[in-house]
Design a protein around this motif. Structure first.
Motif, PDB file in Angstrom:
ATOM      1  N   UNK B 381       0.847  -1.216   0.000  1.00 56.59           N
ATOM      2  CA  UNK B 381       0.000   0.000   0.000  1.00 56.59           C
ATOM      3  C   UNK B 381       0.873   1.254   0.000  1.00 56.59           C
ATOM      4  N   UNK B 382       2.100   1.100   0.507  1.00 58.66           N
ATOM      5  CA  UNK B 382       2.973   2.275   0.648  1.00 58.66           C
ATOM      6  C   UNK B 382       3.790   2.540  -0.609  1.00 58.66           C
ATOM      7  N   UNK B 383       3.420   1.925  -1.715  1.00 56.76           N
ATOM      8  CA  UNK B 383       4.147   2.201  -2.963  1.00 56.76           C
ATOM      9  C   UNK B 383       3.894   3.652  -3.425  1.00 56.76           C
ATOM     10  N   UNK B 384       2.691   4.113  -3.217  1.00 55.81           N
ATOM     11  CA  UNK B 384       2.329   5.446  -3.740  1.00 55.81           C
ATOM     12  C   UNK B 384       2.196   6.508  -2.650  1.00 55.81           C
ATOM     13  N   UNK B 385       2.017   6.084  -1.428  1.00 49.45           N
ATOM     14  CA  UNK B 385       1.810   7.051  -0.329  1.00 49.45           C
ATOM     15  C   UNK B 385       2.116   6.348   0.987  1.00 49.45           C
ATOM     16  N   UNK B 386       2.239   7.123   2.052  1.00 50.01           N
ATOM     17  CA  UNK B 386       2.377   6.499   3.364  1.00 50.01           C
ATOM     18  C   UNK B 386       1.159   5.607   3.594  1.00 50.01           C
ATOM     19  N   UNK B 517      13.122   7.084  -4.078  1.00 53.32           N
ATOM     20  CA  UNK B 517      11.747   7.270  -3.625  1.00 53.32           C
ATOM     21  C   UNK B 517      10.970   7.792  -4.834  1.00 53.32           C
ATOM     22  N   UNK B 518       9.827   7.215  -5.137  1.00 55.16           N
ATOM     23  CA  UNK B 518       9.037   7.692  -6.277  1.00 55.16           C
ATOM     24  C   UNK B 518       7.769   8.375  -5.755  1.00 55.16           C
ATOM     25  N   UNK B 519       7.653   9.635  -6.046  1.00 56.19           N
ATOM     26  CA  UNK B 519       6.486  10.378  -5.586  1.00 56.19           C
ATOM     27  C   UNK B 519       5.247   9.791  -6.263  1.00 56.19           C
ATOM     28  N   UNK B 520       4.259   9.447  -5.474  1.00 60.15           N
ATOM     29  CA  UNK B 520       3.030   8.789  -5.938  1.00 60.15           C
ATOM     30  C   UNK B 520       3.307   7.511  -6.715  1.00 60.15           C
ATOM     31  N   UNK B 521       4.472   6.949  -6.494  1.00 60.33           N
ATOM     32  CA  UNK B 521       4.815   5.692  -7.159  1.00 60.33           C
ATOM     33  C   UNK B 521       5.078   5.830  -8.646  1.00 60.33           C
ATOM     34  N   UNK B 522       5.171   7.079  -9.135  1.00 59.60           N
ATOM     35  CA  UNK B 522       5.351   7.307 -10.565  1.00 59.60           C
ATOM     36  C   UNK B 522       6.838   7.242 -10.926  1.00 59.60           C
ATOM     37  N   UNK B 523       7.141   6.490 -11.968  1.00 60.69           N
ATOM     38  CA  UNK B 523       8.537   6.349 -12.381  1.00 60.69           C
ATOM     39  C   UNK B 523       9.168   7.678 -12.788  1.00 60.69           C
ATOM     40  N   UNK B 524       8.363   8.569 -13.302  1.00 55.38           N
ATOM     41  CA  UNK B 524       8.921   9.849 -13.751  1.00 55.38           C
ATOM     42  C   UNK B 524       8.874  10.922 -12.664  1.00 55.38           C
ATOM     43  N   UNK B 525       8.699  10.509 -11.419  1.00 56.39           N
ATOM     44  CA  UNK B 525       8.720  11.473 -10.321  1.00 56.39           C
ATOM     45  C   UNK B 525       9.676  11.005  -9.216  1.00 56.39           C
ATOM     46  N   UNK B 526      10.950  10.839  -9.565  1.00 53.66           N
ATOM     47  CA  UNK B 526      11.892  10.358  -8.548  1.00 53.66           C
ATOM     48  C   UNK B 526      12.254  11.444  -7.538  1.00 53.66           C
ATOM     49  N   UNK B 527      12.466  11.036  -6.311  1.00 53.81           N
ATOM     50  CA  UNK B 527      12.944  11.975  -5.281  1.00 53.81           C
ATOM     51  C   UNK B 527      14.255  11.421  -4.710  1.00 53.81           C
ATOM     52  N   UNK B 528      14.414  11.468  -3.400  1.00 50.69           N
ATOM     53  CA  UNK B 528      15.720  11.139  -2.808  1.00 50.69           C
ATOM     54  C   UNK B 528      16.073   9.654  -2.966  1.00 50.69           C
ATOM     55  N   UNK B 529      17.380   9.378  -2.928  1.00 48.84           N
ATOM     56  CA  UNK B 529      17.837   7.990  -2.905  1.00 48.84           C
ATOM     57  C   UNK B 529      17.495   7.384  -1.550  1.00 48.84           C
TER      58      UNK B 529
END
Lengths: 163, 711
Positions: B381-386, B517-529
């Motif tokens: 469940x935490x793939x896209x959000x907490x 970390x992928x924001x909202x689980x989207x591949x094109x929205x990467x954040x921190x390692x």
């Protein structure tokens, strides 16, 4: 005259750093640096559609050395067989240390994606690969299974004895 | 050359370089700015206004597989190909759709755009479709979840050393005969319930057979055991058992339980339970539903493990990290690799075009299965959000994803069958038997000829194409597919026609893959390692990363036996993950499997949501009993058979399933076990038995596959 020649030559390669997406040939990889020359034939989408034999044009250019930041994403890529559409594949484990670069015999075609003067992604065209980076096509040298990597031999160690 | 000349030249060069340093960015930025300005003023507003509603991350829709809110997505296109091809109006589906041709796509659906706007798109594509919407690294994302308060939830508390409420010695005068009974009796008394009568010997024998082997007893066995329990199966039924003392009856029952647990049918029945948990199937499911020809090896591994009563902690380690465990022989090595089929089977959308998306989905499926099977926690469940209910921040998901991303999953298939195919693992010569018969020389030669014919057909077709003849593309595809399949079929044998041994499984990559970390689980929205690790809520504070875990004394205490040393680690981190899950210190693992065993025996678990011990699941009806069973499991060296035996010999499990109005009024769901669950009472017959065609021997390979091939 000398001024303008120098200017044109020097402008040609640093210009790569400001483009969003550049098709290049990677000639050499050393540490986190890559030696590249622009690949004019690949540079335009659809340039390959006419078929093979149109590559070239960059052989005479001198390689430019670029530094790749450690967090750049290094992936495989391929040209779709029929349409020559450029497709990004799986990430290459180890980045520039991947065997694709370490064991390269000939220059590798690649697409470099940059943001400002920072390289964010390198998509290198290699033969068809799966997510494990193993060739699975059955043309010529087909590989349908790989031998496992040997784990350590059991030792009479203290590990795990304390329950 | 004088110093003056040298200086002049130096100054000249310096000035040139200085000018260039100033010129290069400005010139390029100027060019880029024009393009960007055009895109921002003419193109993006139109996309936002007319397209984003159905084709953007923001709207959560990608009709036809197309998104237009990033450059990559636009170039990648949707189901019908790239939406935009730079400098090619014909091949840009987006532009063609805007033209509103009668025989093609017409977009936007609400009506054709003004000609001026279409002309802008035309110009933009001819310019090379400049688009500044590149994938940028997002700012670091933090979580608002309070892990420390999350640890207070019952499921995350360490196992407590519980003992039954009543500690008096069991005698015939008391209802309770075992510790389990005393826990249950305590709850029954609290609720004002009274247990129903014991099951008759006949029912009990049938129940044991069904629950432990999945098959009914033969008439002879039924008669024998019923007689030994003191009542003939043909005698009138008695509600109250009175033929023997409880001690004698218990000894007889123990003998029957042991006999059934020693039967090969036990592993088949209980292995099937586990295969449900492990989402076992012999095909990929999803879009293509390709057959996994080698999944049966994992099936056999599970059955053999249950029959051998493999300690459950070892069973966990083998399934998650079998390929990394220390070995004593090649046979052991092969079996351990087959065990990792746990991670390789499962649903896969092998028709997915985007390899990175496919890989992300594959990893997600592995995380979901692993955490639900062993920890009854819905980490996926935490793939896209907490996590919305449990203390699992999104970063924990990506910490686990880093482990599975650094793992190669070998599930097989051919490119001719599926876009996302992988290799298998070759176990030839390591011990396991081949699943297919040997080929004789004629059969092998026929296979070679088939392959050569297919290759020749391609060559002929290519010659025709080169000479200008038209060859139907579909035919060429079929030839290639035939060649690939026959080549693969040939490779499954040595050149003497002996079958090679393949298996599904996992291996570590040569290097770990960094995971963002992928924001909202989207591949094109990467954040921190994100550093690889495990769930924070189940780890000592600040010790959730793999590096910290392996330094923790509590974890080191329970490392895998036989490792070269205590510092030994796997590259992916799967070994550490497996050890962390299989540790007796993990508060969930033993509870979850003890609850599953209870569920498989009783028809409902102490925690009825067997796959979810989180806030969205149910609380245990008997928390002390659950901890008692979990502790007993660990004490008995994680023996599932010992746990089954203990439950089967309790009086609670031997109750009849009769209806009692007063009890039913108080506890209609039988949460406090005043009777046996009717569904688990062993009164139903097995459909396989009704047909009289029960297979008593295990098929040598995949039954479905062999059947389809007429073997």
């Amino acid at each position: 005259m000398r001024f303008w020649t120098s200017a044109v030559l020097l402008l040609a390669f640093p210009g790569l750093l400001y483009a969003d997406e550049t098709f290049v040939k990677i000639h050499r990889v050393s540490g986190n640096q890559i030696a590249i020359v622009p690949d004019a034939a690949n540079g335009e989408s659809g340039a390959m559609r006419g078929g093979r034999g149109r590559r070239g044009g960059a052989a005479a250019a001198q390689p430019t050395i670029l530094t790749v930041s450690p967090d750049a994403k290094i992936t495989s890529a391929m040209r779709e067989r029929r349409t020559f559409e450029f497709r990004v594949g799986a990430e290459l484990a180890g980045g520039l240390k991947h065997r694709v670069f370490q064991e390269m015999q000939a220059p590798l075609s690649a697409r470099i994606v940059s943001d400002g003067n920072r390289i964010t992604e390198i998509n290198v065209i290699i033969s068809e690969t799966d997510i494990n980076q193993s060739t699975t096509t059955a043309s010529g040298e087909a590989i349908i299974a790989v031998r496992p990597k040997r784990p350590p031999t059991k030792r009479a160690s203290t590990a795990g004895k304390a329950r | 050359m004088t110093l003056r000349i040298v200086l002049r030249r130096f100054l000249f060069c310096a000035s040139v370089l200085g000018c260039l340093a100033w010129l290069v960015p400005s010139q390029n930025q100027l060019l880029a700015q024009d393009d960007v300005r055009f895109f921002e003023s003419k193109i993006r507003p139109v996309l936002v206004k007319h397209c984003y509603e159905c084709h953007s991350t923001e709207s959560g829709k990608s009709r036809g597989g197309l998104k237009v809110d990033s450059r990559d997505a636009l170039l990648r296109g949707g189901d019908s190909g790239p939406a935009v091809v730079a400098k090619s109006l014909e091949q840009s589906e987006l532009y063609q759709a805007l033209l509103y041709h009668d025989d093609g796509w017409q977009m936007p659906p609400k009506g054709k755009l003004p000609q001026a706007t279409i002309d802008d798109f035309r110009r933009w594509i001819l310019m090379g479709a400049p688009d500044p919407r590149t994938t940028a690294i997002n700012p670091d994302v933090t979580s608002a979840i309070d892990i420390e308060s999350g640890r207070q939830f019952w499921a995350y508390q360490p196992l407590s050393p519980t003992s039954p409420l009543a500690t008096k010695t069991a005698t015939e005068a008391e209802w309770s005969t075992t510790a389990i009974d005393r826990f249950v009796e305590g709850k029954l008394q609290e609720q004002g319930l009274t247990p129903v009568a014991d099951a008759s010997p006949e029912v009990l024998v049938r129940r044991l057979y069904f629950v432990l082997t999945g098959l009914p007893p033969s008439p002879e066995d039924l008669q024998k055991w019923t007689a030994r329990l003191g009542v003939s199966p043909f005698a009138p039924r008695k509600d109250e058992f009175s033929g023997q003392s409880f001690a004698e009856r218990k000894a007889t029952l123990a003998q029957l339980v042991d006999e059934l647990l020693a039967s090969d049918r036990y592993g088949e029945r209980w292995g099937r339970h586990w295969m449900d948990v492990a989402r076992f199937a012999e095909s990929t499911g999803g879009d293509h539903n390709n057959v996994y020809q080698h999944a049966w090896r994992y099936r056999d591994y599970v059955i053999d493990s249950f029959n051998a009563d493999k300690p459950f902690d070892q069973f966990i380690r083998e399934q998650i990290a079998g390929d990394l465990l220390p070995i004593g022989s090649d046979q052991e090595w092969a079996n351990n690799i087959i065990a990792t089929g746990f991670l390789a089977i499962g649903v896969k959308s092998v028709g997915e075009e985007n390899q990175q998306q496919f890989f992300a989905d594959l990893v997600d499926e592995q995380i979901d299965t692993t955490t639900r099977a062993f920890l009854a926690t819905t980490v996926a469940c935490a793939r896209c959000h907490d996590h919305k209910f449990d203390p699992i921040p999104q970063v924990d998901y990506y910490a686990l994803a880093g482990i599975f991303r650094s793992t190669e999953t070998h599930y097989g298939l051919l490119k001719a069958q599926a876009r996302q195919a992988t290799t298998l693992i070759d176990l030839t010569g390591m011990g396991p038997a081949a699943g297919t018969p040997e080929l004789n020389s004629e059969e092998y030669a026929a296979l070679v000829k088939q392959r050569d014919d297919a290759a020749q057909a391609i060559e002929d077709a290519m010659k025709k194409i080169r000479s200008g003849e038209n060859v139907f593309r579909g035919l060429l595809r079929k030839y290639r597919s035939d060649r690939d399949e026959t080549e693969a079929a040939l490779q499954a044998y040595s050149n003497r026609g002996q079958p090679r041994v393949f298996a599904m499984g996992t291996q570590d990559r040569d290097a770990a893959l960094p995971t963002r970390f992928l924001v909202r689980g989207e591949l094109d929205k990467p954040a921190q390692l994100v550093e690889r690790g495990v769930l924070q809520v189940l780890s000592p504070p600040k010790k959730q990363t793999l590096v910290a875990l392996t330094k923790d004394a509590g974890v080191r205490q329970h490392r895998t036996p036989g490792l070269p040393n205590l510092k030994h680690q796997s590259l992916s981190g799967r070994l550490q993950l497996a050890e962390w899950i299989a540790s007796p210190k993990n508060p969930l693992t033993a509870r979850v499997i003890a609850n599953r065993v209870w569920h498989w025996m009783y028809g409902q678990g102490l925690v009825r949501t067997v796959d979810d011990f989180g806030h969205a699941g149910e609380a245990p009806s008997h928390p002390e009993l659950l901890d008692y069973l979990a502790n007993r499991l660990i004490e008995e060296n994680w023996s599932i058979k010992a746990l089954i035996r203990e439950i089967a010999l309790s009086r609670t499990w031997q109750l009849a399933s009769t209806y009692e109005e007063r009890n039913f009024g108080i506890d209609p769901d039988n949460r406090f076990y005043w009777r046996m669950e009717p569904a688990a009472a062993g009164s139903r017959s097995d459909p396989r038995c009704d047909t009289g065609r029960v297979w008593k021997t295990r098929p040598a390979a995949s039954a479905g596959y062999l059947f389809a091939r007429g073997r």
